[in-house]
Design a protein around this motif. Structure first.
Motif, short mmCIF file in Angstrom:
data_model
loop_
_atom_site.label_atom_id
_atom_site.label_comp_id
_atom_site.label_asym_id
_atom_site.label_seq_id
_atom_site.Cartn_x
_atom_site.Cartn_y
_atom_site.Cartn_z
N ASN A 96 0.86 -1.18 0.00
CA ASN A 96 0.00 0.00 0.00
C ASN A 96 0.91 1.24 0.00
O ASN A 96 2.13 1.12 0.07
CB ASN A 96 -1.00 -0.04 1.16
CG ASN A 96 -0.35 0.12 2.53
OD1 ASN A 96 0.77 0.61 2.65
ND2 ASN A 96 -1.07 -0.31 3.57
N ASP A 97 0.31 2.45 -0.05
CA ASP A 97 1.12 3.66 -0.20
C ASP A 97 2.13 3.83 0.93
O ASP A 97 3.28 4.21 0.69
CB ASP A 97 0.22 4.90 -0.29
CG ASP A 97 -0.38 5.06 -1.69
OD1 ASP A 97 -0.01 4.28 -2.59
OD2 ASP A 97 -1.20 5.98 -1.87
N THR A 98 1.70 3.55 2.16
CA THR A 98 2.60 3.72 3.30
C THR A 98 3.84 2.85 3.11
O THR A 98 4.97 3.32 3.29
CB THR A 98 1.89 3.28 4.60
OG1 THR A 98 0.58 3.84 4.63
CG2 THR A 98 2.65 3.73 5.82
N GLU A 99 3.62 1.61 2.73
CA GLU A 99 4.73 0.68 2.54
C GLU A 99 5.58 1.06 1.32
O GLU A 99 6.80 1.05 1.37
CB GLU A 99 4.18 -0.74 2.39
CG GLU A 99 3.45 -1.23 3.63
CD GLU A 99 2.50 -2.40 3.37
OE1 GLU A 99 2.18 -3.10 4.35
OE2 GLU A 99 2.07 -2.61 2.22
#
Ligand SMILES: *[C@@H]1O[C@H](CO)[C@@H](O)[C@H](O)[C@H]1NC(C)=O
Ligand SMILES: *[C@@H]1O[C@H](CO)[C@@H](O)[C@H](O)[C@H]1NC(C)=O
Ligand SMILES: *[C@@H]1O[C@H](CO)[C@@H](O)[C@H](O)[C@H]1NC(C)=O
Ligand SMILES: *[C@@H]1O[C@H](CO)[C@@H](O)[C@H](O)[C@H]1NC(C)=O
Length: 388
Positions: A96-99
């Motif tokens: 996901n974006d955070t990762e």
């Protein structure tokens, strides 16, 4: 992951019966037999040690063969530098974006690369759906395979149908809805950057739309970008309601009024600035909270942030020509009837600018906006107009 686990399992099975035989034979027996069994036990231990070493080696081997069979042929030894620097075999991922942003922000701390690195330009297409100018871009890219990579962000509902021979085939990154003037647009741009950062040979990052075309051949554009001391992002301090008027005092002291910048979103930035954008957690919340329509965040966030952090790296101008002369909220779109020699002369002679602190008339490498019906004429005259 599944097949890898499976192959470990099958190796472990090879050892299981041996262990079981030993434990089963552990019963009261006459001395001779016991001596014989002790000998067997010793041999068994010896063999199990040997097999442990062997299997460690074999495990590595089988791991590689699994990787090879699932993806393209690649590196023989996982522990070489090559395994760290090769681009991801598959552009799709489960992050996901955070990762993704965390992973994209990795930066080596030793400046010199211990291998030959050919810097590539990442062409990042921020689109809604189809790429009507694709045939022109295909012609532009042809023959320069080692010097570019392509990333496409489109609406998640869009199913691309490029043939496998196309340079755009399989270059769609995991995307989300992006709305013009909203933070989701900056999110999409950061997503493109983070994906492109995963390939360590990408050194320059160009943001384009489906309505953009190249104005020069690949070698000219590559040289112009790679030899520039500055990154090309529009960044200016504008008075009035559409410039400073969009500033919100609640952003200070992170962003003061004198730091406030405006510029079109179509940038070309180097790897350092790309990382700065992807890792940013200082300015992002301010812009997300205090720059909402009629403050169009995609026109202010990156120019302002980069001007505060690295003003010495910015040319403060964009490489993408656009025509605002018709007025209104949107720039002019050019179609079939507009594509002639006069039109491109006008673009090429549209003024002077600075390149590495020297005045030049070669200011634009890309142009927008072009309607799909302009394609045929562009293809017909591309060698005459653009040299490719
Ligand atoms: C991504 O996943 C991690 C771990 O599940 C979670 O903490 C984080 O909030 C997620 N980020 C987004 C943007 O969904
Ligand atoms: C904004 O102004 C304050 C007070 O003068 C100052 O401390 C701060 O560093 C300024 N912010 C920036 C980004 O220059
Ligand atoms: C771009 O603008 C910044 C101020 O925001 C300035 O420090 C920098 O020198 C300018 N770049 C060039 C190439 O003039
Ligand atoms: C690119 O264009 C320049 C100038 O128009 C020309 O000199 C050069 O040969 C072209 N390069 C290629 C590879 O076509």
């Amino acid at each position: 992951m599944q097949p890898r686990v499976g192959s470990f399992g099958s190796l472990e099975e090879g050892k299981e019966p041996m262990v079981r035989t030993i434990s089963q034979s552990n019963r009261p027996f006459p001395l001779r037999l016991l001596q014989f069994l002790l000998l067997l036990l010793g041999l068994g231990i010896l063999f199990s040690f040997l097999s442990m070493y062997a299997s460690r080696f074999l495990k590595v081997q089988s791991e590689i063969s699994v990787v090879q069979s699932r993806f393209q042929p690649c590196i023989q030894d996982k522990n070489t530098i090559a395994s760290w620097i090769k681009p991801p075999a598959n552009i799709l991922h489960e992050m996901n974006d955070t990762e993704l942003f965390w992973r994209g922000s990795f930066v080596p701390q030793i400046k010199e690369y211990p291998f030959k690195r050919t810097p590539k330009i990442a062409f990042m297409f921020l689109t809604r759906g189809p790429l009507p100018m694709a045939p022109l871009w295909e012609r532009f890219f042809n023959g320069n395979e080692k010097l570019y990579s392509i990333y496409v962000h489109s609406l998640p509902s869009y199913q691309p149908d490029f043939p496998s021979s196309s340079v755009f085939y399989g270059r769609q990154i995991p995307s989300q809805v992006a709305e013009w003037g909203m933070m989701s647009m900056c999110d999409a741009e950061r997503r493109l950057l983070a994906n492109a950062l995963l390939d360590i040979s990408n050194e320059f990052f160009v943001l384009l739309s489906e309505a953009c075309i190249p104005l020069q051949n690949f070698s000219i554009i590559y040289r112009y970008i790679s030899r520039s001391r500055y990154s090309f992002i529009g960044s200016f301090d504008e008075d009035g309601p559409y410039g400073r008027g969009r500033y919100d005092e609640r952003m200070s002291p992170t962003v003061n009024l004198t730091d406030w910048r405006k510029g079109s979103q179509w940038f070309e930035i180097n790897r350092k600035l790309a990382v700065d954008i992807v890792r940013d957690s200082l300015y992002y919340p301010k812009f997300e909270q205090f720059c909402r329509p009629a403050c169009y965040v995609d026109e202010h966030y990156f120019p302002t942030m980069l001007s505060i952090e690295s003003p010495e790296l910015l040319a403060n101008r964009t490489l993408t020509w656009v025509d605002w002369s018709r007025g209104g909220a949107h720039p002019a779109t050019f179609g079939k009837g507009d594509i002639n020699e006069e039109f491109f002369k006008r673009i090429f002679n549209s003024g002077e600018c600075f390149y590495n602190n020297q005045p030049t008339s070669l200011c634009y490498m890309f142009a927008r906006k072009f309607a799909p019906n302009a394609l045929d004429h562009l293809l017909e005259y591309s060698s005459k107009f653009f040299g490719f």
